[in-house]
Design a protein around this motif. Structure first.
Motif, short mmCIF file in Angstrom:
data_model
loop_
_atom_site.label_atom_id
_atom_site.label_comp_id
_atom_site.label_asym_id
_atom_site.label_seq_id
_atom_site.Cartn_x
_atom_site.Cartn_y
_atom_site.Cartn_z
N ASP A 93 -6.95 15.19 10.53
CA ASP A 93 -7.78 14.12 11.10
C ASP A 93 -7.16 12.75 10.84
N ASN A 96 -4.15 12.27 13.11
CA ASN A 96 -4.65 12.07 14.45
C ASN A 96 -5.19 10.64 14.63
N THR A 99 -2.42 8.01 14.48
CA THR A 99 -1.60 8.06 15.69
C THR A 99 -2.32 7.38 16.85
N TRP A 100 -3.64 7.61 16.97
CA TRP A 100 -4.40 6.94 18.02
C TRP A 100 -4.38 5.42 17.84
N LEU A 136 -0.09 13.66 19.02
CA LEU A 136 -1.49 13.92 19.40
C LEU A 136 -1.66 15.29 20.05
N CYS A 139 -1.52 17.80 17.27
CA CYS A 139 -2.81 17.90 16.57
C CYS A 139 -3.81 18.71 17.39
N ALA A 140 -3.86 18.45 18.70
CA ALA A 140 -4.78 19.18 19.57
C ALA A 140 -4.46 20.67 19.57
N ASP A 152 -13.60 19.93 17.34
CA ASP A 152 -12.36 19.18 17.15
C ASP A 152 -11.39 19.40 18.31
N ALA A 156 -10.21 16.48 20.84
CA ALA A 156 -8.79 16.12 20.97
C ALA A 156 -8.33 16.11 22.42
#
Length: 190
Positions: A93, A96, A99-100, A136, A139-140, A152, A156
């Motif tokens: 998390d 993520n 990164t966003w 990203l 992560c997804a 989650d 994502a």
């Protein structure tokens, strides 16, 4: 895709994100994820508004103040949630969310410094975006293949779709600016 279908798609994705935000708290009891997602929804609203009206100035000082306050509030809550993820040891998390924040930094730069990105600047921005979006998607994918991570996973992929819309808004504006600049004849001074 025509404009009407695109708007339906966009607002469907935004609605699903809002539903997912409520589910984080009501079903999963994830307070940090709820705060994070709710703050991102506020920021999404501001970015959608600003990226779809880039060719217009602020209509009033009040509009500018409201957007600034919403941005400050959203980013403050996002950083708070990021801190929560780090303190709780929720590293996926945290990566993520961080990164966003990087994606937002690049998009804000592009929205407020639009123009013809050529040469090194264009390559640098493109490389940064590819790197950020690769993380990203990674992560997804981790959430997609994890057990009991439906919220989650949905979150994502929906956010990736959302930011694709924002990117299209920014890209469209940059193309409009480039076309306008190309249409203006250069004056020759003697």
């Amino acid at each position: 895709m025509n404009a009407a279908r695109f708007r339906i798609f966009k607002w469907t994705v935004y609605g699903l994100l809002a539903l997912n935000t409520v589910l984080f708290l009501s079903v999963a009891g994830k307070v940090t994820a709820f705060i994070d997602s709710a703050a991102w929804l506020v920021l999404l609203g501001v970015m959608e508004y600003e990226s779809s009206s880039l060719d217009q100035g602020y209509s009033s000082r009040r509009e500018k103040v409201i957007l600034t306050v919403l941005n400050i509030f959203a980013y403050s809550m996002i950083v708070l949630a990021f801190r929560g993820y780090v303190l709780e040891g929720e590293w996926l998390d945290a990566v993520n969310a961080g990164t966003w924040l990087g994606v937002c930094a690049v998009l804000v730069y592009q929205m407020y410094a639009p123009g013809d990105y050529e040469g090194q600047e264009y390559r640098a921005i493109t490389a940064i975006k590819i790197g950020l979006y690769t993380v990203l998607v990674g992560c997804a994918l981790v959430w997609t293949f994890s057990d009991n991570k439906f919220l989650d996973t949905a979150d994502a992929w929906l956010w990736l779709l959302c930011f694709a819309v924002i990117e299209l808004n920014v890209f469209g504006f940059e193309n409009d600016v480039a076309e306008e600049q190309a249409a203006v004849p250069e004056t020759v001074s003697s």
